[in-house]
Scaffold this motif. Structure first.
Motif, PDB file in Angstrom:
ATOM      1  N   GLU A  20       0.824  -1.209   0.000  1.00 22.59           N
ATOM      2  CA  GLU A  20       0.000   0.000   0.000  1.00 22.59           C
ATOM      3  C   GLU A  20       0.861   1.263   0.000  1.00 22.59           C
ATOM      4  O   GLU A  20       0.525   2.235  -0.671  1.00 22.59           O
ATOM      5  CB  GLU A  20      -0.956   0.004   1.198  1.00 22.59           C
ATOM      6  CG  GLU A  20      -2.101  -0.964   1.045  1.00 22.59           C
ATOM      7  CD  GLU A  20      -2.906  -0.716  -0.224  1.00 22.59           C
ATOM      8  OE1 GLU A  20      -3.204   0.453  -0.544  1.00 22.59           O
ATOM      9  OE2 GLU A  20      -3.233  -1.700  -0.903  1.00 22.59           O
ATOM     10  N   ARG A  35      -7.386   1.689   3.865  1.00 17.82           N
ATOM     11  CA  ARG A  35      -7.049   0.915   2.666  1.00 17.82           C
ATOM     12  C   ARG A  35      -6.970  -0.576   2.964  1.00 17.82           C
ATOM     13  O   ARG A  35      -7.408  -1.401   2.161  1.00 17.82           O
ATOM     14  CB  ARG A  35      -5.745   1.424   2.060  1.00 17.82           C
ATOM     15  CG  ARG A  35      -5.895   2.813   1.441  1.00 17.82           C
ATOM     16  CD  ARG A  35      -4.563   3.363   1.000  1.00 17.82           C
ATOM     17  NE  ARG A  35      -4.039   2.683  -0.158  1.00 17.82           N
ATOM     18  CZ  ARG A  35      -3.967   3.197  -1.375  1.00 17.82           C
ATOM     19  NH1 ARG A  35      -4.416   4.404  -1.599  1.00 17.82           N
ATOM     20  NH2 ARG A  35      -3.443   2.512  -2.362  1.00 17.82           N
ATOM     21  N   LYS A  39      -9.764  -2.314   0.816  1.00 18.61           N
ATOM     22  CA  LYS A  39      -9.161  -2.940  -0.360  1.00 18.61           C
ATOM     23  C   LYS A  39      -8.801  -4.404  -0.120  1.00 18.61           C
ATOM     24  O   LYS A  39      -8.933  -5.236  -1.015  1.00 18.61           O
ATOM     25  CB  LYS A  39      -7.914  -2.148  -0.762  1.00 18.61           C
ATOM     26  CG  LYS A  39      -7.307  -2.545  -2.071  1.00 18.61           C
ATOM     27  CD  LYS A  39      -6.161  -1.603  -2.407  1.00 18.61           C
ATOM     28  CE  LYS A  39      -5.432  -2.023  -3.645  1.00 18.61           C
ATOM     29  NZ  LYS A  39      -4.286  -1.147  -3.917  1.00 18.61           N
ATOM     30  N   HIS A  40      -8.347  -4.719   1.089  1.00 20.92           N
ATOM     31  CA  HIS A  40      -7.849  -6.068   1.374  1.00 20.92           C
ATOM     32  C   HIS A  40      -8.742  -6.844   2.334  1.00 20.92           C
ATOM     33  O   HIS A  40      -8.435  -7.986   2.669  1.00 20.92           O
ATOM     34  CB  HIS A  40      -6.428  -5.990   1.952  1.00 20.92           C
ATOM     35  CG  HIS A  40      -5.462  -5.354   1.018  1.00 20.92           C
ATOM     36  ND1 HIS A  40      -4.897  -6.023  -0.045  1.00 20.92           N
ATOM     37  CD2 HIS A  40      -4.973  -4.087   0.980  1.00 20.92           C
ATOM     38  CE1 HIS A  40      -4.095  -5.199  -0.698  1.00 20.92           C
ATOM     39  NE2 HIS A  40      -4.119  -4.023  -0.106  1.00 20.92           N
TER      40      HIS A  40
END
Length: 100
Positions: A20, A35, A39-40
């Motif tokens: 990241e 994030r 995102k993950h």
């Protein structure tokens, strides 16, 4: 120092944090947590992310800077280059290939 780097890279969450930071350097703890969550899909607390960042910083892989009350985290690739160059051998003196 290489031991600290390898230990830091051994954890998949820390590698994701480095990914990241490689994607967008200069993130705050809040941005990194967001994030990782969105995102993950990592359900990890701010405290845990902070501890992972401390390990990465101790290994020299992450640098920090303060601007006012914000603390920004930046990826530092220099230690990785030093490790890679440690085992790279120049290709100038290739041994002759022997034919049986």
């Amino acid at each position: 120092m290489a031991d600290d780097i390898f230990k830091a890279l051994a954890d998949p969450t820390r590698r994701t944090i480095l990914d990241e930071l490689a994607d967008k350097s200069g993130q705050t703890l809040f941005e990194i947590c967001s994030r990782l969550s969105m995102k993950h899909r990592l359900g990890i607390s701010r405290q845990a992310v902070s501890q992972h960042l401390a390990v990465l910083e101790a290994a020299g892989l992450v640098g920090t800077r303060r601007e006012g009350r914000y603390k920004f985290h930046d990826l530092n690739t220099a230690p990785l280059r030093q490790i890679a160059e440690r085992w790279l051998v120049s290709d100038t003196s290739r041994p002759e290939e022997s034919t049986p």
